[in-house]
Design a protein around this motif. Structure first.
Motif, short mmCIF file in Angstrom:
data_model
loop_
_atom_site.label_atom_id
_atom_site.label_comp_id
_atom_site.label_asym_id
_atom_site.label_seq_id
_atom_site.Cartn_x
_atom_site.Cartn_y
_atom_site.Cartn_z
N ARG A 171 -138.49 -35.23 -3.28
CA ARG A 171 -137.36 -34.23 -3.92
C ARG A 171 -137.79 -33.55 -2.90
NH1 ARG A 171 -138.41 -32.92 -10.23
NH2 ARG A 171 -139.32 -34.83 -10.52
N MET A 172 -138.53 -33.00 -2.30
CA MET A 172 -138.00 -32.32 -0.44
C MET A 172 -137.08 -32.92 -0.16
SD MET A 172 -141.76 -31.22 0.95
CE MET A 172 -142.92 -31.16 -0.26
N LEU A 173 -136.86 -34.27 0.29
CA LEU A 173 -136.16 -35.44 1.49
C LEU A 173 -134.82 -35.30 0.39
CD1 LEU A 173 -135.75 -36.93 3.92
CD2 LEU A 173 -135.76 -38.34 2.55
N ALA A 174 -134.19 -35.43 -0.34
CA ALA A 174 -133.32 -34.89 -1.34
C ALA A 174 -132.85 -33.71 -1.08
CB ALA A 174 -133.21 -35.87 -2.45
N LEU A 175 -133.05 -33.10 -0.70
CA LEU A 175 -132.74 -31.00 -0.62
C LEU A 175 -132.04 -31.92 0.54
CD1 LEU A 175 -135.20 -29.19 -2.27
CD2 LEU A 175 -132.99 -29.79 -3.06
N ILE A 176 -132.72 -32.47 1.43
CA ILE A 176 -131.58 -32.46 3.31
C ILE A 176 -130.52 -33.30 3.10
CG2 ILE A 176 -132.00 -33.00 5.17
CD1 ILE A 176 -135.25 -33.33 5.04
N PRO A 177 -129.24 -32.46 3.68
CA PRO A 177 -128.20 -33.02 3.64
C PRO A 177 -128.20 -34.29 4.50
CG PRO A 177 -128.14 -31.21 4.57
CD PRO A 177 -129.67 -31.18 4.13
N ASP A 178 -129.07 -33.80 5.37
CA ASP A 178 -128.23 -35.27 7.01
C ASP A 178 -129.56 -35.35 7.05
OD1 ASP A 178 -127.01 -37.30 7.60
OD2 ASP A 178 -126.27 -36.59 9.26
N PRO A 179 -130.54 -35.93 6.72
CA PRO A 179 -131.72 -35.58 8.10
C PRO A 179 -131.66 -37.07 8.68
CG PRO A 179 -131.95 -37.67 5.60
CD PRO A 179 -130.60 -36.46 5.57
N THR A 180 -132.77 -36.48 10.40
CA THR A 180 -132.60 -37.27 11.04
C THR A 180 -133.43 -38.83 11.21
OG1 THR A 180 -134.56 -36.43 12.63
CG2 THR A 180 -131.63 -35.21 12.54
N PRO A 181 -133.17 -39.47 11.69
CA PRO A 181 -133.53 -41.08 12.21
C PRO A 181 -135.20 -40.52 12.08
CG PRO A 181 -131.36 -41.04 13.15
CD PRO A 181 -131.55 -39.94 13.09
N ALA A 182 -135.30 -39.41 13.23
CA ALA A 182 -136.62 -38.96 12.91
C ALA A 182 -137.96 -39.04 12.43
CB ALA A 182 -137.28 -37.90 14.25
N VAL A 183 -137.02 -38.18 11.00
CA VAL A 183 -137.24 -37.32 10.07
C VAL A 183 -137.72 -38.46 8.88
CG1 VAL A 183 -136.77 -35.85 7.87
CG2 VAL A 183 -136.27 -35.10 9.77
N LEU A 184 -136.77 -39.52 8.93
CA LEU A 184 -137.08 -40.16 8.03
C LEU A 184 -138.57 -41.39 8.38
CD1 LEU A 184 -133.54 -41.60 7.35
CD2 LEU A 184 -134.69 -40.16 5.53
N ASP A 185 -138.54 -41.79 9.63
CA ASP A 185 -139.15 -42.55 10.69
C ASP A 185 -140.93 -41.64 9.51
OD1 ASP A 185 -140.80 -44.85 11.74
OD2 ASP A 185 -141.70 -42.88 13.36
N HIS A 186 -140.90 -40.20 10.25
CA HIS A 186 -142.37 -39.67 9.86
C HIS A 186 -142.27 -39.11 8.27
CE1 HIS A 186 -145.58 -37.12 10.85
NE2 HIS A 186 -144.80 -36.24 9.64
N LEU A 187 -141.28 -39.70 7.60
CA LEU A 187 -142.14 -39.59 6.23
C LEU A 187 -142.24 -41.12 5.60
CD1 LEU A 187 -138.73 -36.91 4.93
CD2 LEU A 187 -141.57 -36.39 5.63
N ARG A 188 -141.75 -41.97 6.13
CA ARG A 188 -141.54 -43.49 5.68
C ARG A 188 -142.66 -43.68 4.39
NH1 ARG A 188 -143.39 -47.55 7.97
NH2 ARG A 188 -143.86 -46.38 10.35
N PRO A 189 -144.15 -43.16 5.08
CA PRO A 189 -145.37 -43.88 4.11
C PRO A 189 -144.90 -42.99 2.64
CG PRO A 189 -146.38 -43.32 6.67
CD PRO A 189 -144.39 -42.69 6.43
N TRP A 190 -144.71 -41.28 2.79
CA TRP A 190 -144.48 -41.33 1.01
C TRP A 190 -143.61 -41.99 0.27
CZ3 TRP A 190 -146.18 -38.80 6.57
CH2 TRP A 190 -147.27 -37.34 5.82
N LEU A 191 -142.15 -42.39 1.77
CA LEU A 191 -141.05 -42.69 1.00
C LEU A 191 -141.25 -44.07 0.21
CD1 LEU A 191 -138.54 -41.26 3.54
CD2 LEU A 191 -139.02 -40.31 1.54
N GLU A 192 -142.48 -45.10 1.33
CA GLU A 192 -142.57 -46.22 0.67
C GLU A 192 -143.56 -46.30 -0.48
OE1 GLU A 192 -142.95 -48.71 4.48
OE2 GLU A 192 -141.64 -48.29 5.01
N ARG A 193 -143.92 -45.12 -0.27
CA ARG A 193 -145.48 -45.81 -1.69
C ARG A 193 -144.91 -45.54 -3.09
NH1 ARG A 193 -150.47 -44.68 -2.44
NH2 ARG A 193 -151.34 -43.60 -4.50
N ALA A 194 -145.08 -45.96 -4.19
CA ALA A 194 -144.47 -46.18 -5.72
C ALA A 194 -145.30 -45.16 -6.31
CB ALA A 194 -144.71 -48.14 -5.68
#
Length: 194
Positions: A171-194
């Protein structure tokens, strides 16, 4: 991981927390939240296990640091003096909190009546708990210190302690208009968790 100190009518929860702001600033540290216990009817026999329901948050402290700042700066430390239902009030910044977060937290926990008043609640709610909470304040603070940003964790260690927050991170990521690759990489474990 969530540690809960449950008294008679008030509970204090302590945990590691991680979040990313709409500006893509990542913060982490200890979250301490006070809430009221919802009375539950007795169930079963005199020996039956009973429910403990922590409900109605009324105060929160986020002893956070930004990931891009020195680990002991508490650069994102703030508190929320009240809630509207389950939604926290805006962040409140305090020089005393940033300068000495653990003394500040101890002082807050030692005066639950004042916190209730600040939240617009009757301080008598904590009548049975205030002395016990004062007595346990050092233990609660010690619990919070183990989640301090002063003890930097790797991304995977942070995830291990906050994996239950994956939906919130999405939900936090959905509020970021254009997340950088570094942010997406850091958040990967949370985003991949079902």
């Amino acid at each position: 991981m969530l540690i809960v100190y449950s008294f008679t009518g008030v509970a204090v929860s302590v945990r590691r927390w991680f979040e990313v702001s709409p500006e893509a600033v990542m913060e982490h540290g200890a979250r301490i939240e006070l809430a009221l216990l919802a009375p539950q009817p007795h169930r079963g026999t005199e020996s039956a296990a009973q429910q403990t329901v922590v409900d109605q948050p009324f105060w929160r402290a986020d002893l956070f640091n930004r990931l891009d700042r020195p680990s002991d700066s508490f650069s994102a430390a703030h508190f929320h003096p009240r809630f509207d239902g389950v939604e926290p009030s805006d962040r409140v910044w305090s020089a005393a909190l940033t300068a000495d977060p653990w003394t500040w937290l101890t002082q807050q926990l030692e005066n639950v009546e004042k916190l209730l008043i600040g939240a617009g609640l009757d301080p008598r709610i904590a009548e049975a708990d205030a002395d016990d909470l004062r007595a346990f304040a050092p233990r609660i603070v010690t619990s919070a210190q183990q989640f301090s940003p002063e003890h930097p964790l790797s991304r995977d260690e942070d995830f291990r302690l906050t994996r239950d927050a994956s939906e919130r991170v999405r939900r936090m990521l959905a509020l970021i208009p254009d997340p950088t690759p570094a942010v997406l990489d850091h958040l990967r474990p949370w985003l991949e968790r079902a």
